[in-house]
Design a protein around this motif. Structure first.
Motif, PDB file in Angstrom:
ATOM      1  N   UNK A  63     100.380   3.949  53.721  1.00 56.82           N
ATOM      2  CA  UNK A  63      99.666   2.844  54.380  1.00 56.82           C
ATOM      3  C   UNK A  63      98.158   3.087  54.369  1.00 56.82           C
ATOM      4  N   UNK A  64      97.782   4.329  54.641  1.00 59.86           N
ATOM      5  CA  UNK A  64      96.353   4.649  54.695  1.00 59.86           C
ATOM      6  C   UNK A  64      95.705   4.411  53.328  1.00 59.86           C
ATOM      7  N   UNK A  65      96.405   4.867  52.289  1.00 62.54           N
ATOM      8  CA  UNK A  65      95.851   4.703  50.945  1.00 62.54           C
ATOM      9  C   UNK A  65      95.718   3.219  50.583  1.00 62.54           C
ATOM     10  N   UNK A  66      96.783   2.471  50.805  1.00 59.32           N
ATOM     11  CA  UNK A  66      96.752   1.053  50.424  1.00 59.32           C
ATOM     12  C   UNK A  66      95.672   0.308  51.220  1.00 59.32           C
ATOM     13  N   UNK A  67      95.553   0.660  52.467  1.00 58.59           N
ATOM     14  CA  UNK A  67      94.546   0.020  53.317  1.00 58.59           C
ATOM     15  C   UNK A  67      93.136   0.301  52.788  1.00 58.59           C
ATOM     16  N   UNK A  68      92.900   1.540  52.373  1.00 56.94           N
ATOM     17  CA  UNK A  68      91.581   1.886  51.833  1.00 56.94           C
ATOM     18  C   UNK A  68      91.375   1.232  50.472  1.00 56.94           C
ATOM     19  N   UNK A  69      92.440   1.232  49.670  1.00 61.91           N
ATOM     20  CA  UNK A  69      92.357   0.597  48.348  1.00 61.91           C
ATOM     21  C   UNK A  69      91.993  -0.884  48.508  1.00 61.91           C
ATOM     22  N   UNK A  70      92.697  -1.573  49.401  1.00 57.24           N
ATOM     23  CA  UNK A  70      92.496  -3.010  49.571  1.00 57.24           C
ATOM     24  C   UNK A  70      91.110  -3.338  50.121  1.00 57.24           C
ATOM     25  N   UNK A  71      90.474  -2.381  50.788  1.00 56.31           N
ATOM     26  CA  UNK A  71      89.129  -2.625  51.338  1.00 56.31           C
ATOM     27  C   UNK A  71      88.028  -2.073  50.433  1.00 56.31           C
ATOM     28  N   UNK A  72      88.430  -1.684  49.213  1.00 52.73           N
ATOM     29  CA  UNK A  72      87.419  -1.214  48.249  1.00 52.73           C
ATOM     30  C   UNK A  72      86.842   0.150  48.588  1.00 52.73           C
ATOM     31  N   UNK A  73      87.564   0.921  49.390  1.00 52.67           N
ATOM     32  CA  UNK A  73      87.038   2.233  49.790  1.00 52.67           C
ATOM     33  C   UNK A  73      87.459   3.353  48.842  1.00 52.67           C
ATOM     34  N   UNK A 128     101.316  -0.560  44.155  1.00 51.26           N
ATOM     35  CA  UNK A 128     102.036  -1.249  45.243  1.00 51.26           C
ATOM     36  C   UNK A 128     101.294  -2.499  45.698  1.00 51.26           C
ATOM     37  N   UNK A 129     102.083  -3.487  46.183  1.00 54.20           N
ATOM     38  CA  UNK A 129     101.435  -4.761  46.586  1.00 54.20           C
ATOM     39  C   UNK A 129     100.457  -4.582  47.742  1.00 54.20           C
ATOM     40  N   UNK A 130      99.587  -5.580  47.850  1.00 52.96           N
ATOM     41  CA  UNK A 130      98.563  -5.570  48.903  1.00 52.96           C
ATOM     42  C   UNK A 130      99.170  -5.580  50.301  1.00 52.96           C
ATOM     43  N   UNK A 131      98.493  -4.951  51.226  1.00 53.57           N
ATOM     44  CA  UNK A 131      98.896  -5.041  52.632  1.00 53.57           C
ATOM     45  C   UNK A 131      98.436  -6.392  53.176  1.00 53.57           C
ATOM     46  N   UNK A 132      99.006  -6.786  54.297  1.00 57.74           N
ATOM     47  CA  UNK A 132      98.501  -8.005  54.938  1.00 57.74           C
ATOM     48  C   UNK A 132      97.221  -7.652  55.697  1.00 57.74           C
ATOM     49  N   UNK A 133      96.460  -8.675  56.034  1.00 54.67           N
ATOM     50  CA  UNK A 133      95.207  -8.492  56.769  1.00 54.67           C
ATOM     51  C   UNK A 133      95.436  -7.666  58.049  1.00 54.67           C
ATOM     52  N   UNK A 134      96.540  -7.948  58.722  1.00 60.73           N
ATOM     53  CA  UNK A 134      96.815  -7.272  60.004  1.00 60.73           C
ATOM     54  C   UNK A 134      97.122  -5.793  59.814  1.00 60.73           C
ATOM     55  N   UNK A 135      97.626  -5.450  58.628  1.00 65.71           N
ATOM     56  CA  UNK A 135      98.027  -4.055  58.403  1.00 65.71           C
ATOM     57  C   UNK A 135      96.846  -3.129  58.094  1.00 65.71           C
ATOM     58  N   UNK A 136      95.710  -3.705  57.711  1.00 68.40           N
ATOM     59  CA  UNK A 136      94.564  -2.882  57.306  1.00 68.40           C
ATOM     60  C   UNK A 136      94.021  -2.059  58.473  1.00 68.40           C
TER      61      UNK A 136
END
Ligand code: HEC
Ligand code: HEC
Length: 416
Positions: A63-73, A128-136
């Motif tokens: 979750x941490x990785x996907x959240x950072x990936x989705x936010x361009x971090x 893996x697919x994108x997280x939802x906005x709430x999951x970030x």
């Protein structure tokens, strides 16, 4: 989580030094301890509130990785160029070296580098697919509030509100100035709190003194001393509601709200008061023979420069000042604060070589707070219609220093 990790470690025999290429193992060994640590992260050197690296760490490695990936971090192609690693490496050049912070930063950098590298080798994870906005995972407060709580922004505001007013304190508090040497001998080093630069001064006030009262900002010594409400070696230098008091108070209140977490939304933030940059000067202006009914009232001056090309006064004021009229002496005098529009050539040249006013024709608009409105509500603005007493035109060469004051006679201020 931690117990599971320990037994897992024994079973797999993972080494002490590194958990190898398994992102989950690296996460549990290197990232979770950062999450659980009671110590502030390296981010807090500049993000004074509202943001910590912990805000980006979620319950699992995935979750941490996907959240950072989705936010361009994270940069999945070139992990070492990930934005989060850049943020961790950022250092405030104006801060004094701090061993604890350096160690924290180093640990964060090594942990995140290792973990991101491990994650980026995992093709399945990357896709893996994108997280939802709430999951970030990110700071709770809106981005505007996060930005406002940055040290560089606080410093910019310090320059405008405190540094630009410093000659209201003459040079009694200026470190290294001859005027402060005797006072320093008498009262100790605490007297020289205006250091060489705004950054050093702000750091000194915030980290080495108790001049600011975060619980009761209006009770801060930085206000009570110049008000002479707490006995002050320099006497009364502020009155409630004057420009110096307003500026100091605004800055202190803002800092207290930032640290106290009071700002919730962008609309709570202080409004940008104007688009001018202010500079302190040791240029004095004096009005002689002030009428009796101005006596001991707060008098504000606003100056405009004549523009030859326009054949008119410049639109924006070029200087301001205010102080109580000296009733007995029938005079008003003070140093002026000059200002230049943000982004203008004038601003750039004053930033480079210090402010100065060109000799020439000027206009002063004079306001007198006859009803004592400002003393009753320190952040009130004066009603222009009822408080303007008149305008005067004069020629000046604006030489700095108390001995070279530009003066006009009150009789030359045309009543309105
Ligand atoms: C040396 C001071 C400094 C440190 C330390 C620092 N930052 Fe920042 N941060 C800034 C500045 C200045 C900006 C705005 C300019 C920029 O985006 O580069 C910023 C912007 C950001 C932004 C972009 C927010 C926006 O405005 O859109 C994020 C996210 C961020 N920082 C996170 C972090 C994290 C996480 C850490 C700690 C690991 C950290 N920063 C450490 C100074 C710092
Ligand atoms: C004529 C000299 C003089 C002027 C002008 C002056 N001060 Fe002071 N100030 C002193 C002296 C002397 C002390 C030390 C004695 C004391 O604490 O009152 C002092 C102490 C202080 C302190 C307490 C410092 C500490 O760490 O204990 C503050 C805050 C302060 N002044 C603020 C101001 C501000 C703000 C201004 C300008 C608006 C100002 N002073 C103008 C002479 C001056």
């Amino acid at each position: 989580m931690h117990h599971f990790f320990l037994s897992f470690l024994i079973l797999t025999g993972a080494s002490e030094t590194g958990a190898g290429d398994n992102p989950k193992e690296v996460f549990e060994k290197r990232i979770l301890p950062i999450f659980k640590s009671p110590n502030p992260s390296s981010c807090t050197e500049c993000h004074l509130a509202n943001l910590d690296i912990k805000n980006y760490i979620l319950s699992t490695s995935e979750k941490t990785f996907l959240s950072m990936r989705d936010q361009g971090l994270v940069n999945t192609k070139e992990p070492e160029k990930s934005r989060i690693l850049k943020f961790i490496s950022m250092k405030d050049p104006s801060s004094k070296p701090n061993m604890i912070l350096a160690k924290t930063r180093d640990e964060e950098l090594r942990a995140f580098s290792e973990w991101i590298k491990a994650c980026c080798k995992d093709e399945a994870l990357i896709k893996m697919p994108k997280l939802t906005q709430e999951e970030l995972g990110h700071p709770e407060k809106p981005i505007e509030v996060v930005r406002h709580a940055r040290k560089d922004r606080l410093l910019e505001s310090f320059e405008q509100n405190i540094w630009a007013m410093r000659f209201r304190c003459m040079n009694c508090h200026t470190s290294g100035h001859p005027d402060s040497v005797k006072l320093q001998k008498e009262h100790g080093d605490r007297v020289t709190w205006f250091k060489k630069t705004p950054a050093e001064t702000m750091d000194y006030i915030l980290s080495k003194t108790k001049l600011i009262d975060l619980e009761n900002p209006e009770k801060s010594l930085l206000l009570l001393k110049p008000l002479n409400e707490v006995k002050h070696g320099g006497g009364k230098k502020f009155i409630i509601g004057d420009l110096g008091y307003q500026s100091f108070r605004n800055w202190i209140e803002d800092y207290a709200r930032i640290k106290g977490g009071t700002y919730k939304t962008a609309t709570d933030l202080p409004k940008q008061s104007n688009n001018q940059t202010q500079f302190a000067t040791e240029i004095w202006f004096k009005i002689n023979n002030t009428p009796a009914d101005w006596g001991d009232k707060l008098l504000l001056t606003t100056f405009y420069m004549w523009d030859e090309k326009l054949g008119n006064w410049e639109k924006d004021p070029i200087a301001v000042s205010d102080r109580l009229v000296w009733g007995k002496g029938k005079a008003w005098q003070h140093t002026i604060t000059v200002m230049a529009p943000k982004g203008s050539e004038r601003e750039a040249s004053w930033k480079k070589s210090g402010p100065s006013l060109a000799p020439g024709k000027y206009k002063v608009v004079v306001q007198v707070d006859k009803e004592g409105v400002l003393a009753k509500a320190w952040n009130a603005t004066l009603d222009e219609k009822t408080t303007i007493v008149g305008t005067g035109e004069f020629n000046a060469n604006w030489k700095p220093g108390n001995g070279a004051m530009t003066a006009i006679d009150a009789a030359n201020i045309k009543r309105q």
